[in-house]
Write a protein that holds these residues in place. Structure first.
Motif, PDB file in Angstrom:
ATOM      1  N   HIS A 168      -4.501   5.719  10.134  1.00  0.00           N
ATOM      2  CA  HIS A 168      -4.472   6.516   8.913  1.00  0.00           C
ATOM      3  C   HIS A 168      -5.256   5.919   7.755  1.00  0.00           C
ATOM      4  O   HIS A 168      -5.353   6.524   6.709  1.00  0.00           O
ATOM      5  CB  HIS A 168      -3.020   6.745   8.486  1.00  0.00           C
ATOM      6  N   HIS A 169      -5.747   4.684   7.912  1.00  0.00           N
ATOM      7  CA  HIS A 169      -6.567   4.082   6.866  1.00  0.00           C
ATOM      8  C   HIS A 169      -7.968   3.805   7.375  1.00  0.00           C
ATOM      9  O   HIS A 169      -8.425   2.670   7.386  1.00  0.00           O
ATOM     10  CB  HIS A 169      -5.955   2.754   6.391  1.00  0.00           C
ATOM     11  N   GLY A 208       3.100   6.252   2.635  1.00  0.00           N
ATOM     12  CA  GLY A 208       1.852   5.740   2.097  1.00  0.00           C
ATOM     13  C   GLY A 208       0.612   6.207   2.829  1.00  0.00           C
ATOM     14  O   GLY A 208      -0.475   6.192   2.284  1.00  0.00           O
ATOM     15  N   VAL A 209       0.764   6.611   4.094  1.00  0.00           N
ATOM     16  CA  VAL A 209      -0.441   6.915   4.859  1.00  0.00           C
ATOM     17  C   VAL A 209      -0.825   8.388   4.907  1.00  0.00           C
ATOM     18  O   VAL A 209      -1.974   8.734   4.821  1.00  0.00           O
ATOM     19  CB  VAL A 209      -0.356   6.354   6.299  1.00  0.00           C
ATOM     20  N   SER A 210       0.148   9.258   5.024  1.00  0.00           N
ATOM     21  CA  SER A 210      -0.247  10.662   5.155  1.00  0.00           C
ATOM     22  C   SER A 210       0.767  11.594   4.532  1.00  0.00           C
ATOM     23  O   SER A 210       0.924  12.727   4.949  1.00  0.00           O
ATOM     24  CB  SER A 210      -0.416  10.996   6.639  1.00  0.00           C
ATOM     25  N   ARG A 258       0.825  -1.221   0.000  1.00  0.00           N
ATOM     26  CA  ARG A 258       0.000   0.000   0.000  1.00  0.00           C
ATOM     27  C   ARG A 258       0.853   1.263   0.000  1.00  0.00           C
ATOM     28  O   ARG A 258       0.386   2.353  -0.276  1.00  0.00           O
ATOM     29  CB  ARG A 258      -0.920   0.006   1.221  1.00  0.00           C
ATOM     30  N   GLN A 259       2.124   1.119   0.366  1.00  0.00           N
ATOM     31  CA  GLN A 259       3.004   2.293   0.432  1.00  0.00           C
ATOM     32  C   GLN A 259       3.717   2.559  -0.892  1.00  0.00           C
ATOM     33  O   GLN A 259       4.430   3.542  -1.041  1.00  0.00           O
ATOM     34  CB  GLN A 259       4.062   2.072   1.527  1.00  0.00           C
ATOM     35  N   ALA A 311       6.092   6.518   6.541  1.00  0.00           N
ATOM     36  CA  ALA A 311       4.907   7.377   6.473  1.00  0.00           C
ATOM     37  C   ALA A 311       4.453   7.726   5.072  1.00  0.00           C
ATOM     38  O   ALA A 311       3.385   8.299   4.902  1.00  0.00           O
ATOM     39  CB  ALA A 311       5.178   8.673   7.241  1.00  0.00           C
TER      40      ALA A 311
END
Lengths: 269, 269, 269, 269
Positions: free
Chosen positions: A241-242, B49-51, A155-156, B47
């Motif tokens: 965060h998701h 991928g999330v924010s 996902r990253q 970080a």
């Protein structure tokens, strides 16, 4: 499986043997850490295609906790790693036999100016208390797990083939440079215990278990605590965060796929 | 967000703690800079991928100036970074508690042979005047921004996934090796102030604000000036050489897309 | 164009300033070479998309000889580089003004224990004869050209975007580590002359031209000879091994395309 | 072919010349190893597209054993490498002529404080027995082959173009940092013998063959044993883990294709 840890250990520990027995003329603290890091890189490259490149039983435990592999694999890897690291230590001893004999004057000791046990496994620095060692290993292994999970998280972003092993090596260098002075960043139970058993048999004697106030169990227990903590933190960090991608069964099965692609890459090609 | 700075700080500052408390036996100036650089690399990987991986509020400001994010995000990131760096400093202190106590003899000081405050935040070298420090930080932050904008500029080429974080790390190493001897290249207001507040509370006292002729505000103010300058130079540099691609609304919206792809990569996959 | 050399110089020369004025506490020979290498990497990243990233007039000459750009560009780049390197030197002097004043005791000298001219441009080591310096620069520049042409040769493989600048940096590090002790591997006429002119004006005086037995012209003339030699060797090396791909007009136009893709990449996207 | 070894040698050996003749002011043990590693990287980049980048005759032998190239190529490469390394040594001597004369006081010696023969080829450390040297070279070359075969094994993953040469360089650095203090990790028969012949002729005399108890034949014979061992181990390691992919003729022909793609990449584009 056995071969990963052997390659990893042969290189990482050889780098330490070289610096210690040459008394610093053939390397420095940086070259030892580079050796550990590059040993991990090539350990992964050797094994990534045939049986996955899980080079730390803490990582295997984390993958099991995340539902990405059955629990039966964990003790299997642990035993295989233990044997690989034992054989790696034997090979390093063979290769550096002359150098160790000359450097130590033939007396294999754990402490003192001609100590050579530190080539093979971790011992705490003089300043470190047992609690300090536990904290050090919990923090370091948690960081290791958080960053490994991030590097392998599809996902990253989708890394080009061959970059993930290099990043894992860079991560081990990172930890060696920033968290290595307390007790040499063992991080890996089997990689620490296997060579300790070898030195116990090969002539360093029971001092390898007595040294540092009975230090030997800390690098076996603390990394599991740190690995558990790191896995939890990463999952919470992702969860926070998701909010719109619930950890549903579908999500999990995607994670399993991811794992196979990134860690066991090439196996089914 | 909080976690990026924490990872970054934990690694970068741990590398300094290791070199200082081991009195150079477990590292060198180069290993400290490598630690800072690799800390940034893994901070971004954790970080991105999330924010988004905005690890410096000056960079956040620059993106706002270029119309790539709303101004509201800038103070949000600043606060989050401040807290992350504060917690990172607390973790480093915990991990190196024994080592710092033994090295400093239990007396936490900002200057002198057993000073340990430099582990956590920046202090100027003896030769540096306040104006010299301002110039140093303006030049260094301008260079940081110019190169970061170049690395992320899609018009310059489309990098493979995972290369941009590594290049940002290389850039931080670069600045550490070429602009670090005046005042330790803080570059990052929150990363400097957070740990300074921690050391103020944890026992180093008000000397952390008084040292270096009241140095503490320079690494907070000067990076913003440098960041503004760097952003302007890069835009002019691009403008001069792209006479046929006017900075039209269409151009801007392309830039926004770019930003999302490169910096917030993976978020919407 | 001006900006490439300025970024390159600012970083590479800053790394030298840092090591020299800190008397080795903030770096080593390796960090200076890493600085030069990383300076080139980011110099290329800043400029590759807008106007090509030719950071050495010898390279520009080689591309002209190979028919990949008109001769008019060569003096244009040379002048632009000269100005860029001059401004880069001025910025380094500004940033390290305090450090240089304290280190040199206010006396800007070219030789002796407190010499600071070596921060800005090359001077030969004591052991080096003028002929030895010419041989050194011819060999080093020939190697530079052979390897640069190989890295950019599409017939050898198609590198991922962003790898070529990193490899050019690795090449400069390589030459610094293996051919730097004779005279500091200038390799680049404009990068050497521009800062020499700056130091002449800024207070080091005419000694910058007199030192080393009138050394100043060697790093201007010898790199052109080496560049010519390297280009010839690479072409012959390719010719010998590509008997079936004659250097026909079609071949040349392919080479031109290659050049645009690799060196001026991104310009026409 | 000749040119690969020449580039490799020119860089690797130049790095040693620089450190030795500058007495450590212009480099360290790490920079010498980096030089060897980067020399291999650029040696491969120069030659990979025209005639394959086999820079070690042990590797050529391994590819023949695996049925990936005819045996006739092996002696051809050996002779070509020998000549390339001889010419490389001559170029290094030319470039460092002044430095070697001043450092050695004009007396070219193999042992003692002003020895310079170690710039060109390997000599054992004082502690090393002949058997110890053989073990060292067998282990190191076996590791080299195992890791090279892994990096080039397409079943393990498909690396982006340009990454394999960098990994081979990292591997040589790895071996230099972990297995270099016994006898300087020659690993490569032609690269060791060619320069030894040059120093024999150029003024170091027959001592280059007599030194270390007649050491010269060990780095010629032992790497072949290690290469054979490494090739066997890798094949067994793959066989054990690939029970369902028998080493059938079809499998082999796939391996041949792989070889052409990875090692001789670009030749037929």
């Amino acid at each position: 499986m056995l071969h990963i840890l052997k390659v990893l250990f042969l290189i990482g520990s050889g780098a330490a043997a070289q610096v210690i027995t040459s008394q610093g003329t053939h390397g420095s603290y940086l070259t030892m850490q580079l050796g550990s890091a590059l040993g991990a890189v090539f350990g992964i490259f050797v094994a990534r295609g045939v049986s996955g490149a899980q080079l730390n039983v803490v990582w295997s435990m984390s993958l099991w906790l995340l539902g990405r592999q059955p629990w039966r694999k964990v003790p299997l890897y642990a035993l295989s790693h233990l044997l690989g690291a034992f054989l790696g230590a034997a090979t390093v001893y063979l290769q550096y036999y002359d150098a160790i004999q000359v450097f130590s004057g033939g007396h294999l000791s754990v402490a003192g100016p001609n100590a050579t046990a530190g080539i093979f496994c971790s011992y705490p620095a003089d300043h470190l208390s047992v609690w300090g060692g536990i904290v050090d290993q919990v923090v370091a292994t948690a960081l290791l797990l958080i960053c490994c999970l991030a590097v392998e998280d599809r996902r990253q972003g989708l890394l080009p083939d061959g970059l993930a092993p290099v990043l894992v090596g860079a991560l081990i260098l990172t930890i060696g440079l920033s968290m290595g002075s307390n007790c040499g960043f063992p991080l890996n139970p089997a990689r620490d215990l296997g060579p300790r058993l070898f030195t116990f048999i090969a002539g360093w004697g029971e001092e390898v278990f007595k040294a540092g106030g009975g230090w030997w169990w800390v690098p076996i227990v603390a990394p599991f605590v740190g690995g558990l903590l790191g896995t939890l933190i990463y999952e919470l960090l992702i969860e926070v965060h998701h909010p719109h991608t619930p950890q549903s069964p579908g999500q999990e099965s995607e994670a399993v796929e991811l794992e196979e692609v990134v860690v066991d890459s090439g196996n089914n090609r």
